[in-house]
Design an enzyme around this catalytic site. Structure first.
Site, PDB file in Angstrom:
ATOM      1  N   ARG A 147      22.532 -36.467 -23.953  1.00 32.24           N
ATOM      2  CA  ARG A 147      23.197 -37.420 -23.068  1.00 32.24           C
ATOM      3  C   ARG A 147      23.362 -38.731 -23.818  1.00 32.24           C
ATOM      4  O   ARG A 147      22.397 -39.212 -24.428  1.00 32.24           O
ATOM      5  CB  ARG A 147      22.334 -37.618 -21.812  1.00 32.24           C
ATOM      6  CG  ARG A 147      23.005 -38.453 -20.745  1.00 32.24           C
ATOM      7  CD  ARG A 147      22.064 -38.739 -19.577  1.00 32.24           C
ATOM      8  NE  ARG A 147      21.348 -39.984 -19.773  1.00 32.24           N
ATOM      9  CZ  ARG A 147      20.851 -40.744 -18.790  1.00 32.24           C
ATOM     10  NH1 ARG A 147      20.990 -40.370 -17.526  1.00 32.24           N
ATOM     11  NH2 ARG A 147      20.212 -41.855 -19.049  1.00 32.24           N
ATOM     12  N   TYR A 159      22.628 -49.447 -17.577  1.00 32.79           N
ATOM     13  CA  TYR A 159      21.892 -48.251 -17.186  1.00 32.79           C
ATOM     14  C   TYR A 159      21.669 -47.323 -18.387  1.00 32.79           C
ATOM     15  O   TYR A 159      22.583 -47.084 -19.179  1.00 32.79           O
ATOM     16  CB  TYR A 159      22.631 -47.455 -16.081  1.00 32.79           C
ATOM     17  CG  TYR A 159      21.987 -46.116 -15.912  1.00 32.79           C
ATOM     18  CD1 TYR A 159      20.776 -46.011 -15.238  1.00 32.79           C
ATOM     19  CD2 TYR A 159      22.507 -44.979 -16.530  1.00 32.79           C
ATOM     20  CE1 TYR A 159      20.114 -44.796 -15.168  1.00 32.79           C
ATOM     21  CE2 TYR A 159      21.851 -43.763 -16.460  1.00 32.79           C
ATOM     22  CZ  TYR A 159      20.655 -43.681 -15.771  1.00 32.79           C
ATOM     23  OH  TYR A 159      19.991 -42.487 -15.725  1.00 32.79           O
ATOM     24  N   ASP A 210      26.207 -40.152 -18.174  1.00 30.11           N
ATOM     25  CA  ASP A 210      25.822 -40.409 -16.773  1.00 30.11           C
ATOM     26  C   ASP A 210      26.417 -41.738 -16.315  1.00 30.11           C
ATOM     27  O   ASP A 210      26.125 -42.780 -16.898  1.00 30.11           O
ATOM     28  CB  ASP A 210      24.282 -40.458 -16.700  1.00 30.11           C
ATOM     29  CG  ASP A 210      23.751 -40.428 -15.273  1.00 30.11           C
ATOM     30  OD1 ASP A 210      24.551 -40.618 -14.329  1.00 30.11           O
ATOM     31  OD2 ASP A 210      22.533 -40.221 -15.114  1.00 30.11           O
ATOM     32  N   HIS A 212      26.007 -42.803 -13.194  1.00 28.47           N
ATOM     33  CA  HIS A 212      25.024 -43.298 -12.223  1.00 28.47           C
ATOM     34  C   HIS A 212      25.683 -43.909 -10.990  1.00 28.47           C
ATOM     35  O   HIS A 212      25.341 -45.021 -10.554  1.00 28.47           O
ATOM     36  CB  HIS A 212      24.058 -44.277 -12.906  1.00 28.47           C
ATOM     37  CG  HIS A 212      22.624 -44.017 -12.556  1.00 28.47           C
ATOM     38  ND1 HIS A 212      21.885 -44.866 -11.771  1.00 28.47           N
ATOM     39  CD2 HIS A 212      21.793 -43.003 -12.869  1.00 28.47           C
ATOM     40  CE1 HIS A 212      20.656 -44.385 -11.629  1.00 28.47           C
ATOM     41  NE2 HIS A 212      20.580 -43.248 -12.281  1.00 28.47           N
ATOM     42  N   GLU A 236      28.337 -37.166 -15.371  1.00 30.49           N
ATOM     43  CA  GLU A 236      27.346 -37.097 -14.288  1.00 30.49           C
ATOM     44  C   GLU A 236      27.523 -38.232 -13.283  1.00 30.49           C
ATOM     45  O   GLU A 236      27.768 -39.376 -13.664  1.00 30.49           O
ATOM     46  CB  GLU A 236      25.965 -37.184 -14.938  1.00 30.49           C
ATOM     47  CG  GLU A 236      24.807 -37.149 -13.974  1.00 30.49           C
ATOM     48  CD  GLU A 236      23.496 -37.001 -14.739  1.00 30.49           C
ATOM     49  OE1 GLU A 236      23.489 -36.346 -15.808  1.00 30.49           O
ATOM     50  OE2 GLU A 236      22.482 -37.547 -14.270  1.00 30.49           O
ATOM     51  N   GLU A 262      21.351 -35.293  -8.344  1.00 27.81           N
ATOM     52  CA  GLU A 262      19.933 -35.638  -8.513  1.00 27.81           C
ATOM     53  C   GLU A 262      19.351 -36.333  -7.282  1.00 27.81           C
ATOM     54  O   GLU A 262      18.156 -36.258  -7.064  1.00 27.81           O
ATOM     55  CB  GLU A 262      19.716 -36.478  -9.778  1.00 27.81           C
ATOM     56  CG  GLU A 262      20.370 -37.847  -9.746  1.00 27.81           C
ATOM     57  CD  GLU A 262      20.248 -38.593 -11.076  1.00 27.81           C
ATOM     58  OE1 GLU A 262      20.495 -37.968 -12.120  1.00 27.81           O
ATOM     59  OE2 GLU A 262      19.913 -39.779 -11.053  1.00 27.81           O
ATOM     60  N   ARG A 283      23.001 -30.656  -9.685  1.00 24.65           N
ATOM     61  CA  ARG A 283      21.824 -31.203 -10.368  1.00 24.65           C
ATOM     62  C   ARG A 283      20.611 -31.396  -9.455  1.00 24.65           C
ATOM     63  O   ARG A 283      19.702 -32.163  -9.752  1.00 24.65           O
ATOM     64  CB  ARG A 283      22.181 -32.528 -11.061  1.00 24.65           C
ATOM     65  CG  ARG A 283      23.280 -32.346 -12.110  1.00 24.65           C
ATOM     66  CD  ARG A 283      23.386 -33.528 -13.034  1.00 24.65           C
ATOM     67  NE  ARG A 283      22.204 -33.650 -13.841  1.00 24.65           N
ATOM     68  CZ  ARG A 283      21.239 -34.551 -13.659  1.00 24.65           C
ATOM     69  NH1 ARG A 283      21.332 -35.454 -12.719  1.00 24.65           N
ATOM     70  NH2 ARG A 283      20.193 -34.559 -14.438  1.00 24.65           N
ATOM     71  N   GLU A 339      17.988 -31.044 -17.801  1.00 28.82           N
ATOM     72  CA  GLU A 339      17.647 -32.352 -18.376  1.00 28.82           C
ATOM     73  C   GLU A 339      16.168 -32.353 -18.777  1.00 28.82           C
ATOM     74  O   GLU A 339      15.328 -31.789 -18.082  1.00 28.82           O
ATOM     75  CB  GLU A 339      17.891 -33.443 -17.329  1.00 28.82           C
ATOM     76  CG  GLU A 339      17.652 -34.860 -17.838  1.00 28.82           C
ATOM     77  CD  GLU A 339      17.944 -35.921 -16.772  1.00 28.82           C
ATOM     78  OE1 GLU A 339      17.837 -35.605 -15.561  1.00 28.82           O
ATOM     79  OE2 GLU A 339      18.290 -37.037 -17.150  1.00 28.82           O
ATOM     80  N   TRP A 402      23.211 -48.859  -7.932  1.00 31.77           N
ATOM     81  CA  TRP A 402      22.556 -48.900  -9.251  1.00 31.77           C
ATOM     82  C   TRP A 402      22.634 -47.560  -9.908  1.00 31.77           C
ATOM     83  O   TRP A 402      22.530 -46.542  -9.344  1.00 31.77           O
ATOM     84  CB  TRP A 402      21.079 -49.309  -9.108  1.00 31.77           C
ATOM     85  CG  TRP A 402      20.396 -49.179 -10.436  1.00 31.77           C
ATOM     86  CD1 TRP A 402      20.548 -49.990 -11.535  1.00 31.77           C
ATOM     87  CD2 TRP A 402      19.493 -48.144 -10.843  1.00 31.77           C
ATOM     88  NE1 TRP A 402      19.801 -49.529 -12.579  1.00 31.77           N
ATOM     89  CE2 TRP A 402      19.150 -48.400 -12.197  1.00 31.77           C
ATOM     90  CE3 TRP A 402      18.963 -47.028 -10.211  1.00 31.77           C
ATOM     91  CZ2 TRP A 402      18.283 -47.581 -12.919  1.00 31.77           C
ATOM     92  CZ3 TRP A 402      18.092 -46.203 -10.918  1.00 31.77           C
ATOM     93  CH2 TRP A 402      17.760 -46.486 -12.264  1.00 31.77           C
TER      94      TRP A 402
END
Ligand code: EZ4
Ligand code: CO
Length: 402
Positions: A147, A159, A210, A212, A236, A262, A283, A339, A402
């Site tokens: 990643r 991030y 990612d 996020h 992601e 996630e 995920r 991951e 975030w």
């Protein structure tokens, strides 16, 4: 095989972990991870106040019945705190069932569908040069998938960028760190950075990124199109995933594979994404989505719709969750990628485990159950420390995901 005891252990060997330890009347023990980053004590209280008392005396072999009892019996369904608590019980009961049978959990789930579980690590840098160095480091460690995250000029606390390059832990302070966000700065910087990684490492290394949850669907579509030449394995969490139908717009515009889930706690958070084939990787993970039993249900639905697994495996998932994820990953037909962020030596010492990393893959090992133990004496040396995840604001002060 009645449950004699259910204890909640909170320990902080570098970061906080909540673990449920179930002991049967004949002395067999099982572990379940119950860590919900930044909200650990809510799950610990849920377990010790509301769940542990009703577990004592129950038949430890009745995993599905216990899952249904806790899920339906709470009346207040779903939600991350409840589902993490249920996950811990479910995982601990699978651990016990494996130990009683003398088999690793993956054998109880149908046996291995592959030789090992391909994992990806987190390379990150304060600038593109450092990112390239870090990708090389992961490649040299044997990773086949990485990643890639890079600090964006003008964005404070970008991030995914950490001081310690092998361990990333964003929950770092008792009161949340304030990060900033600018979609403009991000979108104008990141595609070229990822392009440089692809150029440097060639076509074979699998790359992921990612977002996020920070973009809108049309912004994410622009990013997806910009990244198409670089052949990402997945993009992601491009947008906040509360609105499942919101992914239709993104899907119409780009062929970049999408990975999401996630923060999901149940099949109800992702069934539309899966049924409409709006994503490529789901995920969800053992600890936050109801344990081994519920995760397998999600992955079975995904298998029907050409969606593969891509379980979350950040450092806030304890070695107990990591091991449980590996048993699931090894045994399902539609495994995608796992991951894997390494834990600190202190964490590995508190949770001795049989899973091992070799040539880009993890294997859970052959010990009966999950193959993870909890060293209570070591755990007691690391008392809980309050730590919260960061929050995010736009440059004009508006709160942003975030
Ligand atoms: O920010 O697990 O893909 N991994 C991630 C993680 C999450 C943390 C939050 O607790 O997005 O790093
Ligand atoms: Co993520």
């Amino acid at each position: 095989m009645r449950i004699a005891q259910a204890e909640v252990v909170v320990t902080c060997p570098g970061r906080n972990f909540v673990t449920l330890k179930i002991t049967t009347e004949d002395g067999v023990t099982g572990l379940g991870d119950a860590t919900l980053n930044g909200r650990e004590l809510a799950v610990a209280a849920y377990l010790s106040e509301h769940v542990a008392p009703v577990l004592v005396g129950r038949d430890a072999s009745r995993i599905e019945d216990t899952w249904q009892y806790l899920f339906q019996g709470a009346y207040w369904r779903r939600g991350p705190v409840t589902m993490t608590a249920i996950a811990a019980v479910d995982t601990a009961l699978w651990d016990i069932k494996g130990k009683v049978a003398g088999l690793p959990v993956y054998q109880l789930l149908g046996g291995a569908c592959r030789d090992g579980v391909t994992v990806y690590g987190h390379a990150n840098g304060d600038d593109v040069d450092e990112l390239l160095e870090q990708v090389a480091r992961f490649r040299d460690l044997g990773y086949r998938a990485v990643r890639v995250q890079v600090a964006v000029p003008g964005i404070e606390h970008s991030y995914g960028v950490s001081r310690d390059k092998l361990f990333y832990e964003p929950a770092d302070a008792a009161s949340p760190t304030q990060a900033t966000w600018s979609t403009q700065r991000y979108l104008s910087f990141v595609p070229n950075a990822i392009g440089r990684v692809r150029e440097e490492f060639g076509p074979e290394l699998r790359l992921l990124h990612d977002v996020h949850h920070r973009l809108t669907p049309i912004e994410a579509a622009r990013l997806g199109k910009a990244l198409e030449p670089y052949g990402l394995t997945w993009l992601e969490d491009p947008v906040p995933a509360d609105l499942q139908e919101g992914f239709r717009l993104l899907r119409q515009h780009t062929t970049v594979p999408i990975a999401v889930g996630e923060v999901f706690s149940s099949i109800w958070d992702c069934h539309q994404l899966i049924r409409e084939q709006l994503i490529d990787y789901i995920r969800t993970t053992v600890v936050h989505a109801g344990g081994i039993s519920h995760l397998r249900r999600i992955f079975d639905l995904a298998a029907l719709h050409h969606v593969r697994s891509g379980s979350h495996g950040a450092t806030d998932l304890s070695p107990v969750a990591m091991a449980a994820a590996l048993h699931v990953d090894l045994s399902i037909p539609n495994f995608g990628l796992q991951e894997y962020m390494r834990h600190t030596d202190e964490t590995d010492a508190v949770f001795p485990h049989t899973y091992r990393f070799e040539e880009g893959c993890l294997h859970p090992g052959e010990a009966p159950g999950l193959g993870v133990e909890l060293d209570l004496e070591a755990a007691a040396r690391y008392p809980y420390r309050a730590a919260q995840l960061p929050t995010n604001r736009l440059e004009d002060g508006t709160v942003h995901p975030w």
